[in-house]
Design an enzyme around this catalytic site. Structure first.
Site, PDB file in Angstrom:
ATOM      1  N   LYS A   1       4.476  -8.423  -0.865  1.00  0.00           N
ATOM      2  CA  LYS A   1       5.130  -7.150  -0.542  1.00  0.00           C
ATOM      3  C   LYS A   1       6.290  -7.449   0.398  1.00  0.00           C
ATOM      4  CE  LYS A   1       3.872  -2.549   1.333  1.00  0.00           C
ATOM      5  NZ  LYS A   1       2.754  -1.759   1.937  1.00  0.00           N
TER       6      LYS A   1
ATOM      7  N   SER B   1      -2.399   2.280   1.422  1.00  0.00           N
ATOM      8  CA  SER B   1      -1.281   1.673   0.703  1.00  0.00           C
ATOM      9  C   SER B   1      -1.630   0.455  -0.152  1.00  0.00           C
ATOM     10  CB  SER B   1      -0.174   1.278   1.681  1.00  0.00           C
ATOM     11  OG  SER B   1       0.526   2.426   2.090  1.00  0.00           O
TER      12      SER B   1
ATOM     13  N   SER C   1       1.987   2.628  -0.434  1.00  0.00           N
ATOM     14  CA  SER C   1       3.320   2.050  -0.402  1.00  0.00           C
ATOM     15  C   SER C   1       3.429   0.683  -1.090  1.00  0.00           C
ATOM     16  CB  SER C   1       3.771   1.901   1.054  1.00  0.00           C
ATOM     17  OG  SER C   1       2.953   0.974   1.739  1.00  0.00           O
TER      18      SER C   1
END
Lengths: 486, 488, 95
Positions: free
Chosen positions: A76, A175, A151
């Site tokens: 990420k 997330s 997210s």
């Protein structure tokens, strides 16, 4: 090759069926071919990946390979990665080449893994749909009209589409678990403090935690073993031994006590999601587990408490983005205040600004006690709910999200978007671990079963998830997009 | 005419003498190239986290123990949020609600030898900011973050001081305590100690405090006194002219010797303090605190009391000698070497301090080592040399003569032949010669009334001392002269 | 607790976010609804409950006082928008 699990790929590498370079090239090719439709990557680190793959192959040739040597994955874009753009999904950091590695990145590098790139995400990890990225929304590989969740939406979509076998995410209010559920993969949020936060760009420091996202619980166990552990650079990281998570995956579930929180099956839960979750629980019963209804009475207050605590911490954490030492700086500032205000106005997107404003407001004089202190008290009550429940049962189960993935653009209103996280947010407030595993579909869109355990019960959670995956094949389903040939 | 009373409270910022920063492993050394000692944590790079320095904690606790403060079991770091270029994270990590040191008190000594207790409200740990440099950047300001993250102990007094002199004495007392404890170098010129002064005035007898002004960042004992003197006068003048004092922050300008309002367009700040989520509560167990207590040196107030009660020094001498650790240690070596506290005190405060002041040297820079001065005083006490010769020996020691060893005084006495002549035969011979050479004076002396003779004998003593080149024992000369002159 | 445009302007200034009246009006609406949701916290009886700042009841670990960092100024300043002679540059600060 692309539809194999990390564990299978590890075996193929060990058996010499494939080299890390071949694997890396294959997947880089897939990313090139397919990611135009998904937008799951912000940066693809082609050259670094091939160099790392070659190094891994060389190590293997010398007989020095470890269990993860040569395995490809993605990070990420919240993990600082030395020499690589680390944007956190924000225009603010569009020009930021991180000058150091996050602890998780260091550990993954030293384990010999090969990072293919940095995945898309909601800006500064603020969002539940990945629509808040400066680099545009990510699409769900199961249905391109749907969001992948957020997210860590880029990580979830990339794994689901077979662009990488695994990716690292972070989870502040769901997330990892919610995008894992939306994309039909397995995602683990470890106990707060289990994985070092050093080098992870902070959203809400007392809630943030990094974890693996992969196809199976077994793969998550493999990765958690590599990234967990005490880090002297993170005061909140816990000095506690790291078990061999894979070694404990064979335990029988006979006698396991499963709690179903009453509050997780109430209003707002889509009936098809509820049905899938109840089917999954039946599977557990067939494996010898018993089911008990429990209550987490303060569940309703988790979202309000979270939307005080997280924005408050964020408003302070994001003050360092001021256009002075790194990141976006506005053109020709007329004075210092202008430098600050324009750099930050231009650099941050609207959801980030919204949360900074909420946090700034609730921390200000005259509001602090009513909001922040009260939210922290409620936080204690929420944690106590879980501690009480775990006196009665071993794990809790429920849906990861009240609905399957929703359509892009469907949740325009911030509050209705926030309410999507009703089943995941309390877990971060309490600091306990949670895992989402694929448990069915509503139409083409996956449903996730969420399993929660007491602090540091990752071994048990992973085993409970693994046993389910031994008995079901939801985790083996692949979206059509993943199977398209060139 | 209205009588006014001044009310003063001080916030003293002391840089702690740790090797590394409070939350990072970067060096705290002064004077490095700009930003060469600002590591990722000090710069507030995305993703970095603080870890607390054990010595910063130990030093803060030692200070607390040194002022008899309570040391709470739990202290917590908070974030103080505001934007400023020298504050890299946009917040300062400090302690707002649960400081590491609770209420205590500091004894100050005033010029008349009297003492007064000033209450300390609390002391807390925080990180220092960087520095802004305004010159030579074509209208821009340059930011150096080497200082960012240096540990500070902020010591907040109660408004217990009533004059500029008391404020200066308090600041000196804090300076003495932190340097005695070795927790700060106390170097005010390098900014190791700075203070903010809260000043207000009220009509004598009134209980309520007046509106105060805060004078920021005063960095010398002298400036504290002068800034307060100016500010008090300004406030009294304002009030007597029917005006009101505005609560505001002011700066002291030493060049103009005045305080000036820091007029900014900014509204009052709202620092939005909240507990720092990156740091956990600091818990100090009793055993740890007791261990630190056992390592404390004797502090100024205790030393002062001991100098008075055990060594028999005056209150004034005791307070001067105890005012700094270096002074006290120097004095004690002199005392132990010569064996006499009063003589040691006289020499340290007299000859030595005079010479140091003339050359503008601190006692740590004294060219005469304490052992050497003690050796000299010992020779006075055992009558090896007389007072006049002693001054000569001191000057020689100051000039580095005598070989630099601890017994340099003896070497100088030997080399210069300054030993007192106490052989009465030799002295008598000199006296006889002087009497023979001064028939007129002898006759005058003998004609004088006995009560006038005391004064007249001085002439003869002078002559004999001259003849001995200062080495004759003056008391002996006096006695023998009397005997011989009175004989006839 | 109702939110006024002046509250938004004030928060924006404290947070150093450029904000004009039109933006502020939009935020008043959004933030007002978020705060209304958050206000449900006031329903909870928290009498006698201690605030919880960290999910685990652990205490701060202390680091030995050692210099472990070396000078990496050039490396770190490579990502800086404006530097000269090793200093970060900002518009002139008036004191």
């Amino acid at each position: 090759m692309h539809d194999q699990t990390l564990t299978q790929l590890a075996r193929a590498l060990a058996d010499g069926e494939v080299s890390s370079r071949e694997l890396t090239q294959t997947l880089l090719g897939r990313i090139e071919r397919l990611d135009g439709r998904l937008n799951s990557f912000i940066s693809i680190t082609h050259e670094q990946a091939l160099a790392a793959a070659d190094a891994a192959d060389a190590l293997r040739a010398k007989g020095q390979a470890g269990p993860l040597t040569g395995l490809p994955l993605a990070l990420k874009d919240i993990f600082c990665t030395d020499g690589v753009k680390t944007s956190c999904g924000s225009k603010m950091l569009d020009n930021f080449i991180a000058p150091y590695d996050a602890c998780v990145v260091e550990k993954l590098k030293s384990a010999g893994t090969v990072s293919l790139g940095k995945t898309n995400m909601d800006e500064f990890a603020m969002g539940s749909s990945n629509e808040n990225s400066h680099y545009g929304p990510v699409r769900n590989p199961w249905d391109l009209d749907a969001v992948p969740g957020g997210s860590s939406g880029g990580s979830a979509a990339a794994v689901a589409a077979g662009l990488v076998p695994a990716a690292m995410g972070t989870d502040t209010g769901g997330s990892i678990r919610q995008p894992a559920a939306f994309c039909g993969i397995t995602g683990l949020k470890p106990t707060y403090g289990r994985v070092s936060r050093y080098g992870i760009i902070a959203y809400a420091s007392s809630l943030d935690q990094a974890g693996p996202m992969a196809r199976t619980a077994e793969d998550c166990a493999l990765l958690l073993g590599a990234i967990a552990g005490h880090d002297l650079r993170d005061s909140t990281s816990v000095a506690r031994g790291v078990p061999d998570y894979r070694a404990e995956l064979g335990e029988s579930l006979s006698g396991l006590k499963i709690g179903l929180p009453r509050e997780y099956f109430g209003d707002g839960l889509a009936p098809e999601v509820e049905q899938a979750v109840r089917e999954a629980i039946k599977v557990y019963e067939s494996l010898g587990a018993s089911v008990h209804e429990v209550s987490l009475p303060h569940t309703h207050y988790a979202i309000p408490a979270y939307y005080v605590i997280a924005p408050a911490e964020a408003s302070s954490n994001l003050s360092r983005f001021d256009g002075v030492r790194f990141g976006h700086r506005c053109d020709a500032p007329s004075d210092l205040i202008d430098l600050y205000k324009r750099s930050r106005d231009e650099g941050f997107g609207s959801e980030v600004k919204r949360r900074i404003l909420i946090g700034t407001h609730t921390l200000s004089e005259g509001f602090f006690d009513a909001y922040y202190t009260q939210a922290q008290k409620v936080r204690r009550l929420i944690r106590q709910d879980f501690l009480d429940a775990f006196e009665e049962v071993d794990v809790l189960m429920g849906p990861a999200s009240p609905t399957p993935a929703f359509d892009l653009g469907a949740n325009k209103d911030p509050v209705s978007m926030y309410l999507q996280d009703i089943y995941t947010i309390a877990v971060n407030l309490a600091g306990i671990p949670g895992i989402s595993v694929p448990a069915g579909f509503v139409g083409s869109r996956p449903v996730g079963l969420q399993i929660l355990g007491p602090h540091f019960a990752e071994s048990q959670l992973l085993n409970v998830a693994h046993q389910f995956q031994q008995a079901t094949d939801w985790h083996q389903r692949r979206p059509a997009l993943a199977e398209e040939s060139a | 005419m209205m009588q006014w009373e001044t009310v003063i409270g001080l916030e003293v910022h002391v840089q702690l003498a740790t090797k590394s920063k409070i939350f990072s492993g970067a060096s705290t050394a002064f004077g490095a190239e700009p930003n060469s000692q600002a590591c990722a944590v000090d710069l507030g790079l995305p993703g970095v986290l603080p870890v607390l320095n054990e010595q910063a904690v130990a030093m803060a606790v030692k200070f607390g123990l040194g002022i008899n403060a309570e040391i709470p079991e739990v202290s917590v770091f908070d974030r103080k949020n505001y934007f400023y270029p020298d504050l890299p994270k946009g917040y300062q990590t400090s302690q707002m609600y649960h400081p590491i040191v609770g209420a205590g008190e500091v004894e100050i000594s005033l010029d008349d030898g009297a003492t007064k207790r000033i209450r300390v409200h609390h002391a807390h740990l925080e990180e220092d900011a960087g520095k802004s440099l305004h010159e030579d950047f074509h209208g821009m300001t340059g930011i150096d973050l080497n200082r960012a993250g240096t540990p500070l102990l902020e010591i907040v007094s109660e408004p217990d001081m009533r004059s500029a002199k008391e404020a200066a004495a308090y600041l000196k007392a804090i300076h003495a305590i932190v340097t005695y404890l070795g927790i700060s170098d106390g170097n005010m010129a390098e900014g190791s100690m700075r203070c903010d002064v809260n000043v207000s005035v009220r009509p004598k007898g009134q209980e309520a405090f007046g509106t105060r002004a805060e004078i920021k960042n005063v960095n010398s004992f002298r400036f504290v006194e002068r800034a307060i003197a100016f500010e008090v006068e300004r406030q009294i003048e304002l009030l007597e002219d029917g005006g009101t004092v505005v609560q505001e922050t002011r700066l002291y300008d030493p060049e103009a010797d005045e305080t000036r309002s820091m007029r900014t367009k900014e509204e009052a700040n709202d620092y939005r303090y909240f507990p720092c989520p990156d740091l956990l509560p600091v818990v100090l167990d009793r055993a740890y605190v007791d261990h630190l207590r056992s390592t404390l040196p004797e502090l100024p107030a205790e030393k002062r009391a001991r100098f008075e009660s055990q060594l028999g020094l005056s209150a004034y001498d005791a307070s001067v000698l105890a005012s700094s650790r270096a002074m006290a240690e120097y004095f004690e070596v002199v005392k132990d070497t010569c064996g006499d506290a009063k003589h040691a005190a006289n020499w340290v405060m007299g000859e030595l301090s005079g010479a140091l002041n003339r050359e503008n040297l601190a006692i740590e820079q004294s060219p005469v080592a304490a052992e050497q001065l003690g050796g000299l005083v010992a020779r006075v006490l055992d009558d090896t040399i007389n007072g006049k010769a002693a001054k000569q020996v001191f000057q020689a020691l100051w000039n580095g003569e005598g070989g630099g060893e601890a017994n340099a005084a003896d070497a100088i006495i030997e080399a210069k032949g300054l030993k007192q002549v106490t052989d009465s035969g030799a002295i008598e011979a000199m006296i006889d010669q002087v009497i023979a050479d001064s028939p007129v004076q002898v006759a005058q002396y003998r004609d004088a009334e006995p009560d006038k003779r005391g004064k007249m004998i001085g002439y003869f003593v002078g002559q004999v001392m001259k003849a001995s080149r200062g080495t004759a024992n003056p008391q002996q000369v006096n006695a023998l002269l009397k005997e011989k002159l009175d004989q006839a | 607790m109702a939110l006024e445009p002046s509250d938004v302007m004030r928060a924006a200034h404290l947070a150093r976010l450029a904000m004009n009246d039109v933006d502020a009006a939009g935020y008043v609406d959004d933030l007002g609804r978020i705060l209304a949701m958050v206000d449900q916290l006031q329903e909870v009886d928290t009498h006698g409950v201690a605030p919880l700042a960290h999910p685990l009841d652990s205490t701060q670990r202390l680091r030995a006082d050692e210099v472990t960092e070396r000078d990496q100024r050039d490396h770190f300043q490579r990502v800086a928008p404006a530097v000269e002679n090793g200093l970060y540059l900002v518009p002139r600060v008036v004191e």
